[in-house]
Design an enzyme around this catalytic site. Structure first.
Site, PDB file in Angstrom:
ATOM      1  N   ASP A 132      20.036  24.365  -3.793  1.00  0.00           N
ATOM      2  CA  ASP A 132      19.250  23.356  -3.208  1.00  0.00           C
ATOM      3  C   ASP A 132      17.792  23.320  -3.467  1.00  0.00           C
ATOM      4  O   ASP A 132      16.907  24.341  -3.701  1.00  0.00           O
ATOM      5  CB  ASP A 132      19.360  24.036  -1.543  1.00  0.00           C
ATOM      6  CG  ASP A 132      18.878  22.912  -0.548  1.00  0.00           C
ATOM      7  OD1 ASP A 132      17.591  22.809  -0.483  1.00  0.00           O
ATOM      8  OD2 ASP A 132      19.636  22.526   0.256  1.00  0.00           O
ATOM      9  N   SER A 178      18.166  17.732  -1.040  1.00  0.00           N
ATOM     10  CA  SER A 178      18.940  18.317  -0.242  1.00  0.00           C
ATOM     11  C   SER A 178      19.772  17.177   0.565  1.00  0.00           C
ATOM     12  O   SER A 178      19.858  16.134   0.179  1.00  0.00           O
ATOM     13  CB  SER A 178      18.652  19.311   0.841  1.00  0.00           C
ATOM     14  OG  SER A 178      19.632  20.060   1.329  1.00  0.00           O
TER      15      SER A 178
END
Length: 289
Positions: free
Chosen positions: A167, A56
């Site tokens: 993510d 991320s």
């Protein structure tokens, strides 16, 4: 005599072996600015890395760092970021595309392949179609990073090599095991979420949804501690993962934490390479791309 020469030669090779150091940068939204502070400290002490893995926000920063960018270069563009540059759609319950993230990467690093970064790099993401963990080490850098940053409900999944990337924090918020999988002897990890508040501030649906994701990320980050030899935990509790306010303060917290842990980091640099390296235990459905 010949035997002694072989022994001497082997000892000489062992002595000259370089310890391979990996860096794992964890997810955390805007708190990822603290990564820059840690990088500033690494530069001051002349610490170089042989492999970088990021999830991320950590993948976003890691892409620039692996491409050879210095702290000053990253700081100069990061201070100009605005929320609209990253998330284009502000309509509630309407996930935004990741075009903003991809444009930042392409405009600054070029439309390059991950394998062309100066330091070997891996962006960690999850394929929401198969639930596979994806360790992305080749392919379009901008798309890989965007996929690693695509928080469900906030961003749309990113199509990548027949997969729908989301993510990486869904399964591995602090990817400390990745550098060791790729041959590093020791790993330094930066967990920018370690000291944050995980619970919901109210029972409103958005607060509860946010808390659910944070709780999941907390559990996944704990797995990363098993493989890290030194973990930096900047004081980021007072900052919001969704706000760019406190930019310089977050960087300062990352810097101070790195300086505080520097004796441990320098000790690692003086250690010998590990002949039988700890190999990451990956599930059968993990995929290295």
């Amino acid at each position: 005599m010949e035997f002694l020469e072989k022994v001497k030669s082997k000892l000489s090779l062992e002595k000259n072996k370089k310890v391979k150091i990996g860096l794992a940068l964890g997810g955390g939204g805007a708190r990822g600015y603290a990564h820059l502070g840690a990088i500033k400290a690494f530069e001051e002490y002349g610490i170089n890395f042989d492999f970088i893995a990021g999830t991320s926000a950590g993948a976003f920063t890691g892409a620039f760092y692996a491409s050879g960018w210095t702290f000053e270069q990253m700081y100069s563009i990061a201070k100009e970021f605005r929320r609209k540059d990253i998330r284009r759609n502000k309509i509630p319950f309407m996930p935004s595309s990741t075009e903003g993230i991809q444009e930042i990467i392409v405009n600054n690093l070029g439309d390059i392949d991950i394998k062309d970064t100066k330091i070997p790099f891996c962006a960690f993401a999850v394929d929401v179609l198969s639930t596979q963990e994806c360790l992305i080490t080749k392919g379009n850098l901008a798309k890989a990073v965007a996929g690693s940053c695509a928080v469900p409900g906030i961003f749309q999944p990113v199509e990548f090599d027949g997969r729908a990337l989301a993510d990486g924090g869904l399964q591995n918020t602090l990817p400390s095991n990745v550098p060791k999988l790729f041959g590093c002897d020791y790993v330094i990890a930066v967990d920018v979420n370690a000291k944050r508040t995980y619970g919901a501030s109210s029972t409103k649906i958005l607060d509860v949804m946010g808390a659910t994701i944070r709780i999941l990320m907390k559990r996944n980050a704990e797995k990363g501690y098993e493989y890290a030899d030194v973990v930096l935990t900047p004081e980021t509790k007072r900052f919001k993962s969704t706000s760019l306010e406190g930019f310089d303060d977050m960087i300062e917290e990352g810097y101070l934490e790195a300086i505080d842990k520097m004796p441990q980091i320098l000790e690692i640099l003086n250690k010998k390479p590990i002949s039988n390296r700890l190999k990451s235990r990956y599930k059968d459905d993990a995929t290295i791309i």
